[in-house]
Design a protein around this motif. Sequence first.
Motif, PDB file in Angstrom:
ATOM      1  N   SER A 152      77.768  68.355  22.168  1.00 56.69           N
ATOM      2  CA  SER A 152      78.935  68.258  23.074  1.00 56.69           C
ATOM      3  C   SER A 152      79.099  66.839  23.614  1.00 56.69           C
ATOM      4  CB  SER A 152      78.797  69.253  24.225  1.00 56.69           C
ATOM      5  OG  SER A 152      77.640  68.964  24.978  1.00 56.69           O
ATOM      6  N   SER A 153      77.971  66.189  23.949  1.00 59.13           N
ATOM      7  CA  SER A 153      78.046  64.812  24.458  1.00 59.13           C
ATOM      8  C   SER A 153      78.509  63.862  23.359  1.00 59.13           C
ATOM      9  CB  SER A 153      76.699  64.367  25.013  1.00 59.13           C
ATOM     10  OG  SER A 153      75.725  64.370  23.991  1.00 59.13           O
ATOM     11  N   PHE A 154      78.077  64.147  22.133  1.00 65.02           N
ATOM     12  CA  PHE A 154      78.494  63.318  21.000  1.00 65.02           C
ATOM     13  C   PHE A 154      80.011  63.405  20.798  1.00 65.02           C
ATOM     14  CE2 PHE A 154      79.509  62.743  16.535  1.00 65.02           C
ATOM     15  CZ  PHE A 154      78.921  61.518  16.267  1.00 65.02           C
ATOM     16  N   ILE A 155      80.559  64.610  20.818  1.00 67.14           N
ATOM     17  CA  ILE A 155      81.999  64.821  20.631  1.00 67.14           C
ATOM     18  C   ILE A 155      82.793  64.185  21.763  1.00 67.14           C
ATOM     19  CG2 ILE A 155      83.802  66.602  20.557  1.00 67.14           C
ATOM     20  CD1 ILE A 155      81.750  68.383  19.101  1.00 67.14           C
ATOM     21  N   LYS A 156      82.212  64.232  22.967  1.00 64.33           N
ATOM     22  CA  LYS A 156      82.917  63.712  24.145  1.00 64.33           C
ATOM     23  C   LYS A 156      83.131  62.203  24.052  1.00 64.33           C
ATOM     24  CE  LYS A 156      82.551  63.507  29.196  1.00 64.33           C
ATOM     25  NZ  LYS A 156      81.734  63.888  30.380  1.00 64.33           N
TER      26      LYS A 156
ATOM     27  N   GLY B 270      77.659  62.037  13.133  1.00 60.17           N
ATOM     28  CA  GLY B 270      77.708  63.361  13.755  1.00 60.17           C
ATOM     29  C   GLY B 270      77.103  64.435  12.879  1.00 60.17           C
ATOM     30  N   TYR B 271      77.485  64.445  11.596  1.00 61.82           N
ATOM     31  CA  TYR B 271      76.957  65.458  10.681  1.00 61.82           C
ATOM     32  C   TYR B 271      75.461  65.269  10.435  1.00 61.82           C
ATOM     33  CZ  TYR B 271      81.535  67.436   9.599  1.00 61.82           C
ATOM     34  OH  TYR B 271      82.733  68.081   9.691  1.00 61.82           O
ATOM     35  N   VAL B 272      75.034  64.008  10.337  1.00 58.64           N
ATOM     36  CA  VAL B 272      73.602  63.728  10.157  1.00 58.64           C
ATOM     37  C   VAL B 272      72.814  64.204  11.368  1.00 58.64           C
ATOM     38  CG1 VAL B 272      71.867  61.884   9.986  1.00 58.64           C
ATOM     39  CG2 VAL B 272      73.929  61.796   8.572  1.00 58.64           C
TER      40      VAL B 272
END
Length: 223
Positions: free
Chosen positions: A2-6, A20-22
Motif C-alpha cells: 500500500s505504501s509503495f502504491i501511494k 513493484g512486481y519484484v
Amino acid sequence: ISSFIKYADFHSNIIYWIIGYVWIFFTSIVVLWIIINKIKNAKSFGIDEKYRILDIDSGYSKVERFTKKFSASGFMKIFVYLVSIFIYFKRPINSIYFCKVCINGLKQISINLDNKHRDEIVIKTIKIIKHNLTKDEIIIRLSFDEFLIVFIDKNIDFVNDYYSYVSSNFTSKKYYNDFKHTISVSHGIVKYVKKEDIYDCINKASRIANIEKKNNEINLFFN
C-alpha cells in the motif's frame, strides 16, 4: 504494498511497475517460506500433552536445528544472520550450553505410588525445572528422573544460577510435603563447540552429572 502504491508514480516511469512486481514477488516468497517453516516445526516438534515437555526424538531434532545454525560458516552464516535479523527479529546464536539434570531419589519416591500420584510427582518436578526459564531454552525429558536443558544464547553465570535455584528448591520446605523424601540434584554443564556432535556433548554432560552424583553419595555416607 500500500505504501509503495501511494508514493510510486506509475504514469511517469515503467521502472516503478517492475520494482513493484519484484517487491511483491519477493515478499510473497518470504511470507510463504515462514508459513511453511511454522507448519513443519509444529508437526516435527511434538510435545507430550501430559507433561508439556519435549520427548527425546523431538527434542534432539530441535537441538540439531539450532546447532546447525550456530555452526554455519561462509555464505550460509551470512544467510542465517540476515534471516535471524530481518525475518525473525532475533540475534544470531552466539553460545549453546547443555545442562544434564538428574533428580536423585525421584524413582524411590514413585515406587509405591499409583499412576495418578506418580504423574503428579513428575508434573511437580517439571514445574520446578521449568521455573525461571525463558521460551528460548529447550527442555527434553530423557527418562523418568533425567532432563536435558539446552540454553540458547545464555552465559555460564545464567546457567549456574538456574541450577542453584533448581537444586535449592527440591530441598526447600516449600516442596518437602510434596515429595516427602530427601531429593538431591546432580548436574553436568558442557559448552557446545561448533560442529561438535550433539550426542558427544550430551554424553559429556551425563558423565559430569554421574561423577557429581557419586561424590554426593560418598559425602552422605561419611556424614
